[in-house]
Design a protein around this motif. Structure first.
Motif, PDB file in Angstrom:
ATOM      1  N   ARG A  23       0.814  -1.201   0.000  1.00 56.41           N
ATOM      2  CA  ARG A  23       0.000   0.000   0.000  1.00 56.41           C
ATOM      3  C   ARG A  23       0.856   1.262   0.000  1.00 56.41           C
ATOM      4  O   ARG A  23       0.333   2.356   0.107  1.00 56.41           O
ATOM      5  CB  ARG A  23      -0.925   0.034   1.224  1.00 56.41           C
ATOM      6  CG  ARG A  23      -2.055  -0.977   1.154  1.00 56.41           C
ATOM      7  CD  ARG A  23      -3.006  -0.681   0.016  1.00 56.41           C
ATOM      8  NE  ARG A  23      -4.121  -1.621  -0.010  1.00 56.41           N
ATOM      9  CZ  ARG A  23      -4.986  -1.710  -1.004  1.00 56.41           C
ATOM     10  NH1 ARG A  23      -4.851  -0.959  -2.071  1.00 56.41           N
ATOM     11  NH2 ARG A  23      -5.973  -2.583  -0.960  1.00 56.41           N
ATOM     12  N   LEU A  24       2.167   1.106  -0.118  1.00 53.38           N
ATOM     13  CA  LEU A  24       3.057   2.258  -0.096  1.00 53.38           C
ATOM     14  C   LEU A  24       3.871   2.323  -1.369  1.00 53.38           C
ATOM     15  O   LEU A  24       4.298   1.311  -1.908  1.00 53.38           O
ATOM     16  CB  LEU A  24       4.015   2.198   1.095  1.00 53.38           C
ATOM     17  CG  LEU A  24       3.395   2.283   2.486  1.00 53.38           C
ATOM     18  CD1 LEU A  24       4.477   2.151   3.537  1.00 53.38           C
ATOM     19  CD2 LEU A  24       2.660   3.600   2.652  1.00 53.38           C
ATOM     20  N   ALA A  25       4.081   3.536  -1.849  1.00 53.51           N
ATOM     21  CA  ALA A  25       4.999   3.761  -2.964  1.00 53.51           C
ATOM     22  C   ALA A  25       5.955   4.854  -2.514  1.00 53.51           C
ATOM     23  O   ALA A  25       5.525   5.907  -2.053  1.00 53.51           O
ATOM     24  CB  ALA A  25       4.233   4.193  -4.212  1.00 53.51           C
TER      25      ALA A  25
ATOM     26  N   ARG B  11      -0.672  -2.065 -12.157  1.00 52.08           N
ATOM     27  CA  ARG B  11      -0.567  -3.197 -11.247  1.00 52.08           C
ATOM     28  C   ARG B  11      -1.920  -3.587 -10.677  1.00 52.08           C
ATOM     29  O   ARG B  11      -2.189  -4.767 -10.434  1.00 52.08           O
ATOM     30  CB  ARG B  11       0.408  -2.874 -10.118  1.00 52.08           C
ATOM     31  CG  ARG B  11       1.865  -2.746 -10.594  1.00 52.08           C
ATOM     32  CD  ARG B  11       2.745  -2.132  -9.521  1.00 52.08           C
ATOM     33  NE  ARG B  11       2.773  -2.933  -8.316  1.00 52.08           N
ATOM     34  CZ  ARG B  11       3.211  -2.482  -7.134  1.00 52.08           C
ATOM     35  NH1 ARG B  11       3.640  -1.231  -7.030  1.00 52.08           N
ATOM     36  NH2 ARG B  11       3.227  -3.268  -6.088  1.00 52.08           N
ATOM     37  N   CYS B  12      -2.774  -2.604 -10.474  1.00 51.76           N
ATOM     38  CA  CYS B  12      -4.128  -2.901 -10.005  1.00 51.76           C
ATOM     39  C   CYS B  12      -4.912  -3.628 -11.100  1.00 51.76           C
ATOM     40  O   CYS B  12      -5.628  -4.603 -10.831  1.00 51.76           O
ATOM     41  CB  CYS B  12      -4.834  -1.611  -9.611  1.00 51.76           C
ATOM     42  SG  CYS B  12      -6.522  -1.831  -9.017  1.00 51.76           S
ATOM     43  N   ALA B  13      -4.743  -3.183 -12.342  1.00 48.36           N
ATOM     44  CA  ALA B  13      -5.468  -3.781 -13.463  1.00 48.36           C
ATOM     45  C   ALA B  13      -5.068  -5.230 -13.685  1.00 48.36           C
ATOM     46  O   ALA B  13      -5.910  -6.071 -14.032  1.00 48.36           O
ATOM     47  CB  ALA B  13      -5.243  -2.970 -14.731  1.00 48.36           C
ATOM     48  N   ASP B  14      -3.781  -5.533 -13.477  1.00 43.56           N
ATOM     49  CA  ASP B  14      -3.348  -6.924 -13.729  1.00 43.56           C
ATOM     50  C   ASP B  14      -3.381  -7.789 -12.472  1.00 43.56           C
ATOM     51  O   ASP B  14      -2.952  -8.947 -12.498  1.00 43.56           O
ATOM     52  CB  ASP B  14      -1.955  -6.947 -14.369  1.00 43.56           C
ATOM     53  CG  ASP B  14      -0.850  -6.406 -13.450  1.00 43.56           C
ATOM     54  OD1 ASP B  14      -1.047  -6.354 -12.224  1.00 43.56           O
ATOM     55  OD2 ASP B  14       0.222  -6.018 -13.983  1.00 43.56           O
ATOM     56  N   GLY B  15      -3.875  -7.230 -11.354  1.00 40.25           N
ATOM     57  CA  GLY B  15      -4.050  -8.016 -10.151  1.00 40.25           C
ATOM     58  C   GLY B  15      -2.830  -8.154  -9.275  1.00 40.25           C
ATOM     59  O   GLY B  15      -2.849  -8.889  -8.286  1.00 40.25           O
ATOM     60  N   THR B  16      -1.752  -7.430  -9.604  1.00 41.21           N
ATOM     61  CA  THR B  16      -0.530  -7.499  -8.796  1.00 41.21           C
ATOM     62  C   THR B  16      -0.750  -6.913  -7.407  1.00 41.21           C
ATOM     63  O   THR B  16      -0.184  -7.390  -6.419  1.00 41.21           O
ATOM     64  CB  THR B  16       0.620  -6.764  -9.497  1.00 41.21           C
ATOM     65  OG1 THR B  16       0.771  -7.287 -10.812  1.00 41.21           O
ATOM     66  CG2 THR B  16       1.919  -6.924  -8.724  1.00 41.21           C
ATOM     67  N   ILE B  17      -1.556  -5.869  -7.335  1.00 40.33           N
ATOM     68  CA  ILE B  17      -1.926  -5.288  -6.046  1.00 40.33           C
ATOM     69  C   ILE B  17      -3.446  -5.267  -5.966  1.00 40.33           C
ATOM     70  O   ILE B  17      -4.133  -5.285  -6.989  1.00 40.33           O
ATOM     71  CB  ILE B  17      -1.353  -3.868  -5.853  1.00 40.33           C
ATOM     72  CG1 ILE B  17      -1.907  -2.906  -6.916  1.00 40.33           C
ATOM     73  CG2 ILE B  17       0.152  -3.882  -5.853  1.00 40.33           C
ATOM     74  CD1 ILE B  17      -1.510  -1.455  -6.671  1.00 40.33           C
ATOM     75  N   PRO B  18      -3.999  -5.243  -4.751  1.00 43.04           N
ATOM     76  CA  PRO B  18      -5.462  -5.203  -4.605  1.00 43.04           C
ATOM     77  C   PRO B  18      -6.023  -3.900  -5.163  1.00 43.04           C
ATOM     78  O   PRO B  18      -5.311  -2.902  -5.299  1.00 43.04           O
ATOM     79  CB  PRO B  18      -5.661  -5.291  -3.088  1.00 43.04           C
ATOM     80  CG  PRO B  18      -4.372  -5.793  -2.540  1.00 43.04           C
ATOM     81  CD  PRO B  18      -3.310  -5.306  -3.456  1.00 43.04           C
ATOM     82  N   PRO B  19      -7.293  -3.871  -5.492  1.00 43.06           N
ATOM     83  CA  PRO B  19      -7.920  -2.626  -5.960  1.00 43.06           C
ATOM     84  C   PRO B  19      -7.798  -1.527  -4.912  1.00 43.06           C
ATOM     85  O   PRO B  19      -7.844  -1.794  -3.708  1.00 43.06           O
ATOM     86  CB  PRO B  19      -9.388  -3.032  -6.170  1.00 43.06           C
ATOM     87  CG  PRO B  19      -9.358  -4.515  -6.346  1.00 43.06           C
ATOM     88  CD  PRO B  19      -8.235  -5.010  -5.484  1.00 43.06           C
ATOM     89  N   PHE B  20      -7.641  -0.305  -5.360  1.00 41.31           N
ATOM     90  CA  PHE B  20      -7.601   0.830  -4.450  1.00 41.31           C
ATOM     91  C   PHE B  20      -8.510   1.916  -5.000  1.00 41.31           C
ATOM     92  O   PHE B  20      -8.754   2.007  -6.198  1.00 41.31           O
ATOM     93  CB  PHE B  20      -6.165   1.340  -4.255  1.00 41.31           C
ATOM     94  CG  PHE B  20      -5.507   1.856  -5.505  1.00 41.31           C
ATOM     95  CD1 PHE B  20      -5.522   3.209  -5.829  1.00 41.31           C
ATOM     96  CD2 PHE B  20      -4.846   0.983  -6.375  1.00 41.31           C
ATOM     97  CE1 PHE B  20      -4.912   3.681  -6.976  1.00 41.31           C
ATOM     98  CE2 PHE B  20      -4.231   1.444  -7.531  1.00 41.31           C
ATOM     99  CZ  PHE B  20      -4.257   2.792  -7.832  1.00 41.31           C
ATOM    100  N   HIS B  21      -9.023   2.740  -4.081  1.00 42.39           N
ATOM    101  CA  HIS B  21      -9.997   3.748  -4.495  1.00 42.39           C
ATOM    102  C   HIS B  21      -9.567   5.172  -4.154  1.00 42.39           C
ATOM    103  O   HIS B  21     -10.310   6.119  -4.391  1.00 42.39           O
ATOM    104  CB  HIS B  21     -11.361   3.472  -3.848  1.00 42.39           C
ATOM    105  CG  HIS B  21     -11.338   3.478  -2.350  1.00 42.39           C
ATOM    106  ND1 HIS B  21     -11.370   4.627  -1.613  1.00 42.39           N
ATOM    107  CD2 HIS B  21     -11.288   2.448  -1.466  1.00 42.39           C
ATOM    108  CE1 HIS B  21     -11.337   4.330  -0.321  1.00 42.39           C
ATOM    109  NE2 HIS B  21     -11.285   3.005  -0.202  1.00 42.39           N
TER     110      HIS B  21
END
Length: 360
Positions: free
Chosen positions: A59-61, A86-96
């Motif tokens: 959750r950090l960049a 990364r969200c689109a390819d599922g590498t990280i969970p969806p974020f809003h």
């Protein structure tokens, strides 16, 4: 134009030691911030702040190549694009939602410019607002010594006054007056130990077309109240605005509002904005307006500007109240009100009789 599909980005700024990381720590533990990514900027070769932030690594960049206001603007663009991929390819969970924490030395204006103008960013993200932390103990001294701190406050939508338990009541009152002089329309919230209601930080709504129109008019009502104060224009100079330091050009921050009784032609208004941006854009710290456009009298537009960059106008579905006058609010550095009035008459074809100095 902002859309409901864009992810809101909140910029968290504030001078060195003002408590940004403490506030961020608290926020990231709140259920309202589940599904939020925090982008933390570092200044210097050794990154430390991210070690103090309590959140999972995915959750950090971290941007650690320099100050976010200059050398890593491209890194910010790339990071935002990478997060979306990364969200689109599922590498990280969806974020809003995204929180961007700047360094204490950063001027937040270039960050806003990036969020308002970079095509890859605009396609996925929108600005939610700017939140600035202010140290209740050292805030007055910081404003006197550092122009960056003044600019952070001037562009903020919300101010968090931290460490209130360590400051005397009279000192808090003086600091509050200074903050109101620099930015009378930013909401001010007192914070102890970094504990703040997320609602005081998130969803400023000023760039969101889906925001309630009442939220938009509330901002302009605050501006009108400020303009109607016994002292007229709010003006900050001398020690309160960094007059006695090498950032002397940051002295003379003032705010004022204008109300225009007659509709304005959209093209003429755009021409006036272009002229002001070219003439004094560097000193136009923040501009916000709700405009009665002659071509669409039932659908006003809301315009936001930061220096010479303006966000695409937002068209409201209708007027939020019976008052259909245009209201323009300025936070400026050394731009006299008469220049704004004169250029409105010349370039926007506004009659001088239609311009009021407040919404009295």
């Amino acid at each position: 134009m902002a859309t409901a599909d864009q992810i809101p980005v909140t910029v968290l700024t504030g001078f060195l030691g003002s408590g940004k990381t403490t506030v961020l720590n608290h926020l990231l533990r709140q259920p309202e911030l589940g599904g939020v990514v925090a982008i933390i900027n570092e200044f210097g070769e050794v990154a430390l702040d991210h070690l103090l932030v309590e959140s999972s690594e995915d959750r950090l960049a971290l941007l650690d190549n320099g100050c976010i206001c200059c050398s890593v603007r491209e890194d910010l663009i790339e990071t935002l694009a990478d997060l979306a991929s990364r969200c689109a390819d599922g590498t990280i969970p969806p974020f809003h939602r995204v929180l961007v924490e700047t360094t204490g030395l950063a001027d937040p204006v270039p960050v806003l410019h990036t969020l308002m103008t970079a095509p890859d960013v605009l396609s996925r993200y929108r600005i939610d607002g700017v939140v600035a932390t202010v140290d209740a103990v050292n805030g007055a001294h910081t404003l006197a010594a550092h122009g960056e701190a003044v600019r952070q406050i001037a562009v903020a939508d919300r101010l968090l006054v931290t460490k209130i338990d360590l400051a005397a009541e009279d000192a808090l009152a003086r600091l509050d007056a200074q903050l109101a002089a620099i930015n009378p329309v930013a909401t001010r919230t007192k914070v102890q130990n970094g504990i703040v209601d997320p609602a005081k930080v998130l969803d400023a709504g000023l760039f969101d077309p889906a925001a309630r129109s009442a939220d938009v008019v509330r901002w302009f009502d605050l501006a009108s109240q400020a303009a109607n104060s016994p002292h007229g224009d709010h003006h900050c100079e001398g020690e309160a605005c960094g007059h006695h330091n090498h950032h002397a050009h940051d002295a003379g921050v003032s705010s004022y509002s204008l109300v225009i009784d007659e509709p304005i032609q959209r093209e003429a208004f755009a021409r006036w904005l272009d002229y002001v941006a070219a003439l004094r854009g560097e000193d136009l710290l923040r501009f916000k307006a709700i405009v009665h456009v002659a071509e669409q009298p039932d659908a006003p537009i809301v315009v936001h500007g930061v220096q010479h960059v303006f966000h695409p106008p937002i068209t409201l579905a209708g007027w939020p109240s019976a008052d259909r006058r245009s209201r323009l609010v300025f936070i400026v550095r050394g731009i006299p009100r008469r220049i704004i009035e004169n250029t409105l008459c010349k370039f926007a074809a506004v009659s001088r009789a239609a311009i009021q100095r407040s919404a009295a």
